[in-house]
Write an enzyme that holds these catalytic residues in place. Structure first.
Site, short mmCIF file in Angstrom:
data_model
loop_
_atom_site.label_atom_id
_atom_site.label_comp_id
_atom_site.label_asym_id
_atom_site.label_seq_id
_atom_site.Cartn_x
_atom_site.Cartn_y
_atom_site.Cartn_z
N PRO A 2 42.78 34.34 43.58
CG PRO A 2 42.65 32.30 43.46
CD PRO A 2 42.14 33.12 43.49
CD GLU A 3 46.45 39.44 44.70
OE1 GLU A 3 47.52 39.75 44.45
OE2 GLU A 3 45.89 39.89 45.44
#
Length: 277
Positions: A2-3
């Site tokens: 996840p960014e």
């Protein structure tokens, strides 16, 4: 992994689901997830604490409780799932937060790389991971002059430099590729060879891509879901990441994939030429 946009979407989901709830019990099934304090103390200190809100800094979530702040990093595959009633745990369920109303928040992590740390109120800013973060990619926080100074003193290739959270917070592999395509910069271009105009264009691209991705709820790769069980849809707007062989949206040249600092990297060989200096 996840960014920033995905983590921001998780944050919003958690606020809508568990803000205002009081913890009745905490169960920890994989102790290494808890960075500090000791697991027994972690569980005890959270008893009776009410979740006031959830903040975010870079890719870190910061749970704001009555007397404590919990810093949480999802790392590769960590995720929070909310349940309105008691649910069966699986082998990937590592931390279970049971609220006084009977609802539950479960932290699941296939790779077990995620970490949580509980600190006294107001002390999260001193957490080592947060201390090392660069500015948020927003017009207000992301100063052009500072960005220019950082790039001009580094001969590192621009993509791995952007992945360094000390330069700007929250960029990961997907969005670095998208940003560099938008700014028309080759991922292997040494940072200190970029002129002032290009650096300004790069800053604007970073802000634009991250802002759009946040509004879209992030990018769903391998069915990454947020806390509400919803998939983001920014993948519908990806121009290079995962588009190998597809025509560039600008010039129709097929997108290629190369390795840059051991990371799979997508680019347009016509729009993003490596400039020899």
């Amino acid at each position: 992994m996840p960014e920033l946009p995905e983590v921001e979407t998780v944050r919003k989901g958690l606020v809508s689901l568990v803000k205002g709830k009081t913890i009745a019990k905490v169960n920890v099934y994989w102790p290494r997830i808890i960075e500090f304090p000791e697991v027994e103390i972690f569980q005890q200190q959270l008893l009776g604490e009410t979740l006031e809100t959830v903040d975010r800094r870079g890719k870190y979530l910061i749970f704001q409780f009555t007397h404590y702040e919990m810093v949480s990093h999802l790392r590769m595959e960590g995720k929070y799932e909310y349940f309105a009633e008691p649910t069966a745990l699986d082998k990937h369920s590592h931390v279970q937060f049971i609220f006084s109303d009977g609802t539950e928040l479960i932290y699941r992590d296939v790779r077990k790389f995620g970490r949580m740390a509980l600190l006294k109120k107001g002390m999260a800013k001193e957490y080592k991971g947060l201390l090392q973060l660069g500015p948020e990619p927003t017009p207000a926080d992301f100063d052009l002059a500072d960005f220019k100074t950082q790039l001009q003193k580094s001969s590192t290739m621009i993509k791995p430099l952007l992945l360094n959270q000390k330069v700007v917070a929250g960029l990961g592999n997907i969005y670095a590729d998208e940003v560099l395509w938008l700014a028309k910069i080759h991922p292997e271009q040494p940072a200190n060879t970029l002129d002032a105009q290009t650096i300004a264009r790069l800053r604007e691209a970073i802000i634009e891509v991250i802002t759009k991705a946040k509004k879209a709820g992030g990018t769903t790769i391998r069915m990454y879901l947020n806390a509400l069980g919803e998939a983001g849809h920014f993948q519908q707007e990806l121009h290079v990441y995962g588009q190998t062989g597809e025509p560039c949206a600008r010039c129709k040249t097929p997108i290629i994939k190369i390795k840059v600092a051991q990371r799979g990297t997508h680019l347009c060989p016509h729009c993003q030429k490596l400039k020899r200096v």
